[in-house]
Every structure is written in C-alpha cells, then in structure tokens.
Design a protein around this motif. Structure first.
Motif, PDB file in Angstrom:
ATOM      1  N   HIS A  50       0.827  -1.212   0.000  1.00 35.96           N
ATOM      2  CA  HIS A  50       0.000   0.000   0.000  1.00 35.96           C
ATOM      3  C   HIS A  50       0.854   1.253   0.000  1.00 35.96           C
ATOM      4  N   HIS A  51       2.084   1.158   0.498  1.00 34.89           N
ATOM      5  CA  HIS A  51       2.987   2.308   0.445  1.00 34.89           C
ATOM      6  C   HIS A  51       3.411   2.601  -0.992  1.00 34.89           C
ATOM      7  N   PHE A  52       3.684   1.558  -1.740  1.00 35.90           N
ATOM      8  CA  PHE A  52       4.087   1.756  -3.136  1.00 35.90           C
ATOM      9  C   PHE A  52       2.899   2.213  -3.990  1.00 35.90           C
ATOM     10  N   GLU A  53       1.703   1.783  -3.619  1.00 39.48           N
ATOM     11  CA  GLU A  53       0.517   2.265  -4.328  1.00 39.48           C
ATOM     12  C   GLU A  53       0.330   3.766  -4.088  1.00 39.48           C
ATOM     13  N   LEU A  54       0.532   4.200  -2.846  1.00 38.80           N
ATOM     14  CA  LEU A  54       0.429   5.634  -2.549  1.00 38.80           C
ATOM     15  C   LEU A  54       1.536   6.411  -3.249  1.00 38.80           C
ATOM     16  N   LEU A  55       2.740   5.855  -3.256  1.00 35.41           N
ATOM     17  CA  LEU A  55       3.860   6.525  -3.925  1.00 35.41           C
ATOM     18  C   LEU A  55       3.551   6.721  -5.405  1.00 35.41           C
ATOM     19  N   GLU A  56       3.057   5.687  -6.062  1.00 35.26           N
ATOM     20  CA  GLU A  56       2.726   5.810  -7.480  1.00 35.26           C
ATOM     21  C   GLU A  56       1.644   6.864  -7.696  1.00 35.26           C
ATOM     22  N   LYS A  57       0.610   6.837  -6.882  1.00 34.01           N
ATOM     23  CA  LYS A  57      -0.465   7.818  -6.996  1.00 34.01           C
ATOM     24  C   LYS A  57       0.061   9.232  -6.794  1.00 34.01           C
ATOM     25  N   GLU A  58       0.945   9.393  -5.832  1.00 27.38           N
ATOM     26  CA  GLU A  58       1.522  10.706  -5.534  1.00 27.38           C
ATOM     27  C   GLU A  58       2.344  11.219  -6.719  1.00 27.38           C
ATOM     28  N   LEU A  59       3.195  10.380  -7.281  1.00 34.89           N
ATOM     29  CA  LEU A  59       4.076  10.819  -8.358  1.00 34.89           C
ATOM     30  C   LEU A  59       3.307  11.092  -9.643  1.00 34.89           C
ATOM     31  N   VAL A  60       2.341  10.241  -9.944  1.00 36.25           N
ATOM     32  CA  VAL A  60       1.525  10.456 -11.145  1.00 36.25           C
ATOM     33  C   VAL A  60       0.702  11.732 -10.993  1.00 36.25           C
ATOM     34  N   GLY A  61       0.221  11.980  -9.784  1.00 39.51           N
ATOM     35  CA  GLY A  61      -0.599  13.166  -9.540  1.00 39.51           C
ATOM     36  C   GLY A  61       0.169  14.477  -9.638  1.00 39.51           C
ATOM     37  N   ARG A  62       1.487  14.414  -9.554  1.00 40.11           N
ATOM     38  CA  ARG A  62       2.287  15.634  -9.666  1.00 40.11           C
ATOM     39  C   ARG A  62       2.205  16.253 -11.057  1.00 40.11           C
ATOM     40  N   ARG A  63       2.012  15.403 -12.044  1.00 38.76           N
ATOM     41  CA  ARG A  63       1.978  15.856 -13.441  1.00 38.76           C
ATOM     42  C   ARG A  63       3.158  16.779 -13.736  1.00 38.76           C
ATOM     43  N   SER A  64       4.320  16.338 -13.297  1.00 40.38           N
ATOM     44  CA  SER A  64       5.530  17.151 -13.453  1.00 40.38           C
ATOM     45  C   SER A  64       6.698  16.267 -13.828  1.00 40.38           C
ATOM     46  N   ARG A  65       7.603  16.820 -14.603  1.00 37.49           N
ATOM     47  CA  ARG A  65       8.821  16.098 -14.965  1.00 37.49           C
ATOM     48  C   ARG A  65      10.009  16.677 -14.196  1.00 37.49           C
ATOM     49  N   ALA A  66       9.709  17.343 -13.079  1.00 37.29           N
ATOM     50  CA  ALA A  66      10.769  17.923 -12.255  1.00 37.29           C
ATOM     51  C   ALA A  66      11.619  16.809 -11.644  1.00 37.29           C
ATOM     52  N   PRO A  67      12.883  17.097 -11.299  1.00 34.26           N
ATOM     53  CA  PRO A  67      13.749  16.074 -10.687  1.00 34.26           C
ATOM     54  C   PRO A  67      13.124  15.506  -9.414  1.00 34.26           C
ATOM     55  N   MET A  76      12.354   0.137  -9.491  1.00 41.80           N
ATOM     56  CA  MET A  76      11.524  -0.520 -10.512  1.00 41.80           C
ATOM     57  C   MET A  76      10.304   0.330 -10.839  1.00 41.80           C
ATOM     58  N   LEU A  77       9.631   0.796  -9.786  1.00 43.14           N
ATOM     59  CA  LEU A  77       8.431   1.597  -9.984  1.00 43.14           C
ATOM     60  C   LEU A  77       8.749   2.892 -10.729  1.00 43.14           C
ATOM     61  N   LEU A  78       9.802   3.584 -10.337  1.00 36.43           N
ATOM     62  CA  LEU A  78      10.147   4.849 -10.972  1.00 36.43           C
ATOM     63  C   LEU A  78      10.575   4.659 -12.424  1.00 36.43           C
ATOM     64  N   ALA A  79      11.309   3.583 -12.693  1.00 35.68           N
ATOM     65  CA  ALA A  79      11.729   3.310 -14.071  1.00 35.68           C
ATOM     66  C   ALA A  79      10.513   3.097 -14.969  1.00 35.68           C
ATOM     67  N   GLU A  80       9.495   2.430 -14.438  1.00 35.75           N
ATOM     68  CA  GLU A  80       8.290   2.185 -15.227  1.00 35.75           C
ATOM     69  C   GLU A  80       7.479   3.463 -15.428  1.00 35.75           C
ATOM     70  N   LEU A  81       7.411   4.306 -14.387  1.00 40.32           N
ATOM     71  CA  LEU A  81       6.711   5.584 -14.529  1.00 40.32           C
ATOM     72  C   LEU A  81       7.441   6.496 -15.512  1.00 40.32           C
ATOM     73  N   GLN A  82       8.758   6.418 -15.517  1.00 40.77           N
ATOM     74  CA  GLN A  82       9.534   7.201 -16.491  1.00 40.77           C
ATOM     75  C   GLN A  82       9.257   6.719 -17.912  1.00 40.77           C
ATOM     76  N   LYS A  83       9.262   5.412 -18.084  1.00 43.37           N
ATOM     77  CA  LYS A  83       9.055   4.852 -19.425  1.00 43.37           C
ATOM     78  C   LYS A  83       7.684   5.222 -19.979  1.00 43.37           C
ATOM     79  N   SER A  84       6.684   5.325 -19.091  1.00 43.99           N
ATOM     80  CA  SER A  84       5.326   5.670 -19.531  1.00 43.99           C
ATOM     81  C   SER A  84       5.125   7.176 -19.633  1.00 43.99           C
ATOM     82  N   GLY A  85       6.176   7.944 -19.325  1.00 45.09           N
ATOM     83  CA  GLY A  85       6.101   9.395 -19.463  1.00 45.09           C
ATOM     84  C   GLY A  85       5.415  10.104 -18.320  1.00 45.09           C
ATOM     85  N   GLN A  86       5.186   9.387 -17.209  1.00 40.67           N
ATOM     86  CA  GLN A  86       4.477  10.003 -16.089  1.00 40.67           C
ATOM     87  C   GLN A  86       5.396  10.758 -15.139  1.00 40.67           C
ATOM     88  N   ILE A  87       6.685  10.479 -15.203  1.00 37.89           N
ATOM     89  CA  ILE A  87       7.695  11.279 -14.510  1.00 37.89           C
ATOM     90  C   ILE A  87       8.857  11.468 -15.476  1.00 37.89           C
TER      91      ILE A  87
END
Length: 290
Positions: A102-119, A138-149
């Motif tokens: 559930h922590h990683f689910e919240l992390l993903e939701k938080e990062l996707v919700g930023r709608r930012s490509r900031a460092p 792993m999670l961040l690499a996948e969010l990067q690949k999908s263009g969400q971060i």
C-alpha cells in the motif's frame, strides 16, 4: 578424511559454545549500553537470552572464552569490523521486494498526480539488503518509461551495516525475496541465474546504476544529504527506545521537502505530534507546506 569427519575435527578444537548462564548481568549491561550509545539499539533485560544466543556462535568461532572476552573485542577501536558484525547479529535484516504494497501504491499515486517532470530525489534510510530501494527504482523506471515522470530521478540508500550494503550493491537475491514481483516486472528488471546460480536473480545494471548506497548512522547528526521528495524510514524504529525514535524521526523529517512524504513501518506506530507530520494512510505522513 571425509568432509563430515573434518568438520567434526574442527569443532572439537573449538571451546564450548557459551550459554545465557555464562553471560553476567554486568557484561550484558555493558554490551547493551555500548550498542545503545553507538547505534541507538535498545535492548532491555528481557532481551538477555536473545543477545546471548545471537552472539554465542560467533564467540565460539573466534575461539574466545566467553562474553567478557567478546566485550573486550567490541571495545577495541581497532576491531571496528567485529563491532559491525555484532550489530548485524543483533538486528534483523529480513526483508523482501515491495513490502507493505500500500505504500508503493500511494507513492505511485503521488508521483503520477504531480503531473511534473521535475527532478525527484528519494531516500531509503534503512536500506538493509536493498530490497526497498530496488523496488522503488523498478516503480520509478516504469513511470519514467510511460512518461508520467521525467528521467531525472535518483535514490539514495543508506544503512548502518557495511556488510548488508556490500550485498545490496551486488543486487543478487534468492528468487523468493521477489515473490511479490509480477513475472512481467521480474523479466523487465532482473536476470535469472542458471546452473550454480539457479534460484537467484540479479537486478539489471541499468536499475542498479540508479541507486547510490552509503553507510549512515541514523542516531548521529545527518548532514550533506537531501532535501528529498520521498523518504522511507521503515522497519528500523523498532530497535530504538521512545526517546531515540523521536530524535531519529525529527532528524529524518528535516531532510524532507515541504509537501514530501515520509513512509514508516505500519507496525512501528505514528510519528509524534511535535514532528508536524500529517498522517495520510497507516505508515505514511506528509510534511506540511511552509
């Protein structure tokens, strides 16, 4: 001479393994005081049998006469490696990938919700063998690949144990430690061992290069790192007493950017009110904006 006979011969040359009855209250008190003063590890009288059983095989292996000799070794400033070994023996490093999902689910939701490509800057503050840091990578690499971060993200992973950090840098794990990783994600980020390495997996180079490992004692002043968007401080506070726990949380919280998130182990309780951290879900807290 066969292997079994050789092993028996070696054991016969070792002194008998000490027991809790060989550990005096005075020596127990001095060992626990040393651990508390140095690394913040709190062990009350109820932990005497645990301490004795954890250290006994090591004392026998070193050929020492007992706990008093081992204490003398721990007090010797030239035996820093042995002190580190004792810390490892007295703490539990068992972990696995995507622990407390559930922590990683919240992390993903938080990062996707930023709608930012900031460092992005993340810290795994009690990294142990690296399972948590690589799960996050792993999670961040996948969010990067999908263009969400964006591509500018980094993870710092620290631990007090030099031994576990050396293992973490290698990124090699029994496959059971990745039991919560989907087959697709496992294939994407890891290599499966063959032959003698069957049953093991290795995190791919491109992911390992994203994680920087370093040794850090959370019970000492923290300087030269941060600020961080996200900090994981999980499954380490259980080793500290209430006063040390509050001090560690305050030190770590000071490295978090306003609006950032601190993750603690769900079973480790809440962040104290004076920290100013606002609960989000069990084990997750946000640092308020100024």
């Amino acid at each position: 001479m066969d292997l079994e006979t050789t092993a028996a011969a070696v054991l016969a040359t070792l002194p008998p393994q000490p027991t809790v009855n060989d550990l005096s209250d005075r020596t127990f008190g001095r060992i626990t005081a040393l651990m508390y003063e140095t690394v913040g590890l709190s062990m009350n009288a109820s932990k005497k049998s645990l301490l004795a059983s954890r250290l006994a095989p090591r004392i026998q292996r070193l050929g020492l006469r007992g706990y008093d000799d081992y204490l003398a070794l721990l007090l010797d400033e030239h035996e820093a490696a042995e002190f580190q070994m004792a810390v490892d023996l007295l703490t539990t490093n068992e972990t696995y990938f995507f622990r407390e999902p559930h922590h990683f689910e919240l992390l993903e939701k938080e990062l996707v919700g930023r709608r930012s490509r900031a460092p992005l800057s993340l810290w795994s503050a009690a990294a142990s063998f690296g399972d948590e840091a690589y799960s996050t990578a792993m999670l961040l690499a996948e969010l990067q690949k999908s263009g969400q971060i964006g591509s500018d993200w980094r993870i710092l992973a620290t631990d007090i144990s030099h031994r576990v950090l050396l293992s973490a840098k290698q990124g090699i794990y029994p496959v059971d430690r990745l039991r919560h990783v989907s087959p697709e994600r496992l294939k994407r980020h890891c290599l499966r061992g063959e032959g003698a390495a069957e049953g093991q997996v290795m995190v791919k180079d491109e992911l390992r290069e994203r994680v920087q490992f370093g040794q850090l004692n959370l019970c000492k002043p923290i300087g030269g790192i941060g600020p961080f968007d996200i900090v994981f401080l999980r499954n380490v506070l259980i080793y500290f007493d209430a006063e040390t726990k509050r001090a560690v949380i305050d030190r770590v919280a000071a490295t978090i950017k306003p609006g950032g998130i601190l993750f603690m182990g769900t079973a480790e309780g809440r962040a104290h009110a004076e920290s100013g951290l606002v609960p989000l879900i069990p084990g997750a807290f946000r640092k308020p904006m100024r």
